[in-house]
Design a protein around this motif. Structure first.
Motif, mmCIF file in Angstrom:
data_model
loop_
_atom_site.group_PDB
_atom_site.id
_atom_site.type_symbol
_atom_site.label_atom_id
_atom_site.label_comp_id
_atom_site.label_asym_id
_atom_site.label_seq_id
_atom_site.Cartn_x
_atom_site.Cartn_y
_atom_site.Cartn_z
ATOM 1 N N VAL A 47 0.912 -3.681 3.997
ATOM 2 C CA VAL A 47 -0.041 -2.889 4.332
ATOM 3 C C VAL A 47 0.648 -1.725 5.637
ATOM 4 O O VAL A 47 1.706 -2.168 6.659
ATOM 5 C CB VAL A 47 -1.536 -2.840 5.291
ATOM 6 N N ILE A 87 -8.619 -2.989 7.467
ATOM 7 C CA ILE A 87 -7.998 -4.129 6.765
ATOM 8 C C ILE A 87 -9.455 -5.555 6.824
ATOM 9 O O ILE A 87 -9.665 -5.418 5.576
ATOM 10 C CB ILE A 87 -6.624 -4.301 7.046
ATOM 11 N N VAL A 104 2.152 -6.674 7.960
ATOM 12 C CA VAL A 104 2.050 -5.077 8.088
ATOM 13 C C VAL A 104 3.669 -4.638 8.437
ATOM 14 O O VAL A 104 4.420 -5.924 9.492
ATOM 15 C CB VAL A 104 1.274 -4.937 9.584
ATOM 16 N N PHE A 129 -7.208 2.418 2.847
ATOM 17 C CA PHE A 129 -7.377 0.738 2.417
ATOM 18 C C PHE A 129 -8.811 0.593 2.585
ATOM 19 O O PHE A 129 -8.268 -1.248 1.740
ATOM 20 C CB PHE A 129 -6.341 0.419 4.250
ATOM 21 N N MET A 155 -1.423 2.066 10.253
ATOM 22 C CA MET A 155 -2.302 2.495 9.301
ATOM 23 C C MET A 155 -3.742 3.605 9.837
ATOM 24 O O MET A 155 -3.800 2.861 11.080
ATOM 25 C CB MET A 155 -3.042 0.753 9.181
ATOM 26 N N ASP A 181 1.372 2.713 6.287
ATOM 27 C CA ASP A 181 -0.086 4.387 5.549
ATOM 28 C C ASP A 181 1.047 5.280 5.402
ATOM 29 O O ASP A 181 2.606 4.987 5.901
ATOM 30 C CB ASP A 181 -0.272 4.876 6.427
ATOM 31 N N ARG A 217 -6.130 -1.929 14.471
ATOM 32 C CA ARG A 217 -6.046 -1.325 13.437
ATOM 33 C C ARG A 217 -5.682 -1.860 12.118
ATOM 34 O O ARG A 217 -6.979 -1.663 11.088
ATOM 35 C CB ARG A 217 -4.518 -0.539 12.985
ATOM 36 N N TYR A 218 -5.672 -3.656 11.383
ATOM 37 C CA TYR A 218 -6.413 -4.197 11.656
ATOM 38 C C TYR A 218 -7.019 -4.403 11.123
ATOM 39 O O TYR A 218 -7.966 -4.774 10.384
ATOM 40 C CB TYR A 218 -4.578 -5.128 11.618
ATOM 41 N N SER A 246 0.829 -1.286 -0.035
ATOM 42 C CA SER A 246 0.317 -0.065 -0.045
ATOM 43 C C SER A 246 0.738 1.351 0.491
ATOM 44 O O SER A 246 1.011 1.786 -0.578
ATOM 45 C CB SER A 246 -1.119 0.076 1.539
#
Length: 309
Positions: free
Chosen positions: A230, A300, A273, A255, A248, A232, A295-296, A205
């Motif tokens: 992933v 996600i 990650v 996402f 993230m 950010d 956050r996942y 990402s």
């Protein structure tokens, strides 16, 4: 949201903000595809990373060659086998570009060793960072050609070892020094010259979120997607752009959009990650892991089951 299968919130790393949701407990089935890339908690040794991954209830880990070498390849392979963890990928091979033929030969030999290591560790994918412009060169087209030729020499060896080479396109800010393959489209132009069980692409990402036709290119990639990573894109960028990946949700990437596109392309593998960030590296590993889990789960996992975008 129900608290079942979760534990108390805490504070997110590195923002210090109160967590927006409880931390998932080990065994939560929604964590089944989450993989911890070792570089996200860079202070952990390989043994600590394995133990931390298991303690969090994850089933997969993304390995790096340097900590594996520190532990010893045979020891590392034994630890992985005993843990029952999947190895989502091994990073990294590549760095193919050089003006001196002797340096290119040395890179080839190093990549042969990396393929053997991936096979020994049970990693299905060896991530390739293509390399930047050769010293003193401005020939970008020629450097990309060097990378493609080097991959052609490695592909049959990788196939014989049961390893797929994963070309990782890198954001254009790294073109000069790390990655002359800058877009998913360029990576696919190379990968499609080979059978799908020899060469694929890494969808990261951080590197490809900006690409104008990224949704179409992810769809084009289809079964060639060998890894979904992933992290950010945060601003302002730090002085060392290599350490500019954020947790993230702390930056600018959508996402849901990217994950939905990857899922629609048919990818069913692990989600790594992978974050390079000095503040995150300085934080306690357990706090980083807890933030990763939250956050996942928030940004996600809900999109992994999408079948169309």
């Amino acid at each position: 949201m129900s608290d079942e299968g979760t534990t108390g919130g805490g504070f997110d790393v590195p923002s210090g903000r109160p967590a927006e949701m409880p931390t998932p407990r080990p065994g939560d089935p929604r964590l089944a595809r989450l993989s911890l890339n070792q570089r996200t908690i860079a202070g952990w040794s390989l043994r600590e990373a394995i133990d931390g991954t298991l303690q969090a209830g994850l089933g997969s880990i993304g390995l790096w060659r340097e900590p594996v070498a520190t532990a010893g390849l045979s020891t590392a392979a034994s630890w992985i086998a005993e843990s029952g963890l999947r190895v989502s990928s091994l990073c990294r091979g590549g760095f193919f570009t050089a003006a001196d033929p002797a340096l290119r030969r040395a890179a080839h030999e190093e990549n042969l060793r990396a393929i053997e290591e991936a096979a020994t560790l049970g990693a299905p994918t060896l991530v390739l960072v293509p390399g930047g412009l050769p010293e003193g060169s401005r020939d970008l087209v020629g450097a990309r050609s060097q990378a493609a030729q080097a991959i052609a020499e490695l592909a049959p060896v990788a196939r014989a070892h049961g390893v797929v080479l994963g070309i990782e396109p890198m954001h254009p800010i790294f073109t000069a020094d790390r990655g002359v393959v800058s877009t998913l489209a360029q990576a696919l132009d190379i990968a499609e010259q080979f059978p799908v069980d020899e060469v694929g692409v890494v969808v990261d990402s951080f590197h490809i979120w900006w690409e104008p036709d990224v949704e179409q290119q992810i769809g084009r990639a289809g079964e060639r997607i060998v890894s979904y990573q992933v992290g950010d894109w945060i601003t302002p960028l730090p002085a060392d752009s290599l350490l500019s990946r954020g947790m993230m949700g702390d930056g600018h990437i959508d996402f849901g959009f990217l994950t939905g596109a990857v899922a629609a392309a048919g990818y069913t593998g692990d989600v790594e990650v992978e974050i390079f960030n000095a503040e995150i590296w300085a934080a306690p590993g357990a706090d980083v892991m807890a933030t990763v889990l939250r956050r996942y789960m928030q940004l996600i996992e809900p999109w992994l089951q999408k079948t169309e975008v």
